[in-house]
Design a protein around this motif. Structure first.
Motif, PDB file in Angstrom:
ATOM      1  N   GLY A 137      45.535 -22.719 -24.555  1.00 57.56           N
ATOM      2  CA  GLY A 137      45.367 -22.691 -23.109  1.00 57.56           C
ATOM      3  C   GLY A 137      45.396 -21.281 -22.557  1.00 57.56           C
ATOM      4  O   GLY A 137      44.600 -20.913 -21.680  1.00 57.56           O
ATOM      5  N   TYR A 138      46.312 -20.475 -23.089  1.00 55.60           N
ATOM      6  CA  TYR A 138      46.416 -19.084 -22.656  1.00 55.60           C
ATOM      7  C   TYR A 138      45.148 -18.307 -23.019  1.00 55.60           C
ATOM      8  O   TYR A 138      44.588 -17.577 -22.193  1.00 55.60           O
ATOM      9  N   VAL A 139      44.683 -18.468 -24.251  1.00 59.49           N
ATOM     10  CA  VAL A 139      43.491 -17.746 -24.706  1.00 59.49           C
ATOM     11  C   VAL A 139      42.272 -18.135 -23.875  1.00 59.49           C
ATOM     12  O   VAL A 139      41.533 -17.271 -23.374  1.00 59.49           O
ATOM     13  N   LEU A 140      42.046 -19.414 -23.688  1.00 56.70           N
ATOM     14  CA  LEU A 140      40.839 -19.869 -23.003  1.00 56.70           C
ATOM     15  C   LEU A 140      40.867 -19.591 -21.509  1.00 56.70           C
ATOM     16  O   LEU A 140      39.823 -19.608 -20.847  1.00 56.70           O
ATOM     17  N   ALA A 141      42.047 -19.288 -20.971  1.00 51.51           N
ATOM     18  CA  ALA A 141      42.127 -18.874 -19.573  1.00 51.51           C
ATOM     19  C   ALA A 141      41.478 -17.508 -19.351  1.00 51.51           C
ATOM     20  O   ALA A 141      41.233 -17.109 -18.211  1.00 51.51           O
ATOM     21  N   HIS A 142      41.179 -16.788 -20.450  1.00 51.70           N
ATOM     22  CA  HIS A 142      40.543 -15.472 -20.356  1.00 51.70           C
ATOM     23  C   HIS A 142      39.021 -15.559 -20.439  1.00 51.70           C
ATOM     24  O   HIS A 142      38.357 -14.530 -20.563  1.00 51.70           O
ATOM     25  N   GLN A 143      38.470 -16.767 -20.352  1.00 48.38           N
ATOM     26  CA  GLN A 143      37.021 -16.906 -20.457  1.00 48.38           C
ATOM     27  C   GLN A 143      36.355 -16.479 -19.153  1.00 48.38           C
ATOM     28  O   GLN A 143      36.773 -16.859 -18.056  1.00 48.38           O
ATOM     29  N   SER A 144      35.309 -15.671 -19.296  1.00 45.66           N
ATOM     30  CA  SER A 144      34.568 -15.213 -18.120  1.00 45.66           C
ATOM     31  C   SER A 144      33.554 -16.267 -17.696  1.00 45.66           C
ATOM     32  O   SER A 144      33.311 -17.256 -18.395  1.00 45.66           O
TER      33      SER A 144
END
Length: 327
Positions: A112-119
């Motif tokens: 969840g943390y990683v994918l929150a950085h998707q542009s």
């Protein structure tokens, strides 16, 4: 004739007798328990007992409430999201060494943390500031694909972005490098558009292909098949860009895989293009075989890791490659 016949010493026995429970678990499931001559595949059912070993438990205890891990060192570049970088490192340990999947709450929080950085475009931003990064985007979604997130729409969007960001020759490169820019460009707020007419980078392409290899659907794509052949043709050569400007970089190894080296490249190629061989892949296999010790383990320039058992993991990775690419 099996893949072991091309080696001077038995590499499986030292993995099974190493006393390292995670290495032994992977070796039993992927190597020792499979019929002779049958190439291994990543075990589909994880050994969840590995999740409770001391090392992964220690890693999980240090996880923040938002799913990240805090970067422990200096932070010299204000534009860099160092916690995302550290999260990538820790997720690599959990997934590639201890088989964590989406069923583990710590891994789910990290995803969840990683994918929150998707542009909005689909790539993952932060480690290179506002500059796009095919390598870190692919490295992160590759781990998530291994952990069971391959069908997540956000992961699929990231793969679609990778498809659209290829160079004209079929590989990938860091956009700012294709414009002749140095790494100080990472601090620029404006995103630098790459020049797709410039040659691919084997450093970047090798990392991207690891993501394709981890995704059952994407690994069969035409783009992955072509890029695998391009990557193999670059073995033992310096990169087209300065980040991996030495031929010797091919023989500097780490695990979990980080940069592009002979083993990480052969690992991806052997999954994407089963049975693929060339003069350079044969030379790479010969190089690795020549670096086997009488103990059965493989050696080389191993970049030190914090767990001090890199030779075991490196040898396991080499065995996987040899089993998929018999001579």
């Amino acid at each position: 004739m099996t893949w072991l016949d091309g080696l001077r010493f038995d590499p499986i026995a030292p993995l099974l007798s190493s006393g390292h429970p995670a290495v032994r678990s992977w070796a039993v499931r992927e190597l020792a328990s499979r019929p002779a001559g049958l190439p291994p595949a990543r075990a589909q059912t994880p050994d969840e007992a590995l999740w409770d070993l001391p090392i992964p438990r220690r890693i999980v205890r240090r996880q923040a409430a938002n799913g990240s891990w805090t970067y422990p060192g200096r932070r010299p570049r204000a534009s860099t999201d160092y916690d995302l970088l550290e999260t990538y490192r820790q997720v690599g340990f959990l997934v590639d060494m201890f088989g964590f999947t989406h069923r583990n709450p710590a891994l789910a929080a990290a995803a969840g943390y990683v994918l929150a950085h998707q542009s909005a475009q689909g790539d993952l931003r932060g480690i290179y500031g506002n500059q796009v990064s095919p390598n870190y985007t692919a490295a992160l979604i590759g781990l998530l694909s291994k952990a069971g997130y391959g069908e997540d729409p956000r992961v699929e969007r990231a793969f679609d972005w990778l498809e659209a960001s290829r160079q004209h020759d079929g590989g990938w490169a860091l956009p700012l490098r294709t414009r002749g820019r140095k790494l100080d460009a990472l601090d620029e707020p404006q995103t630098i558009a790459g020049d797709p007419a410039q040659p691919f980078s084997h450093l970047i392409t090798g990392i991207v292909l690891r993501a394709y290899a981890a995704h059952p659907g994407r690994r069969e794509s035409t783009s992955a098949q072509k890029a695998a052949e391009l990557l193999a043709a670059r073995f033992f050569e310096p990169d087209a860009y300065p980040d991996k400007g030495r031929a010797a970089d091919w023989t500097e190894f780490s695990f979990p895989f980080w940069m592009t080296d002979l083993v990480s490249a052969l690992d991806a190629i052997s999954i994407i293009r089963p049975g693929f061989r060339s003069d350079k892949t044969d030379t790479a296999r010969d190089w690795l075989a020549a670096h086997q010790e009488p103990s059965g383990l493989f050696t080389g320039h191993l970049l030190r890791d914090r767990f001090h058992d890199l030779q075991l993991w490196f040898s396991l990775a080499v065995c996987r490659v040899f089993a998929r690419m018999p001579s």
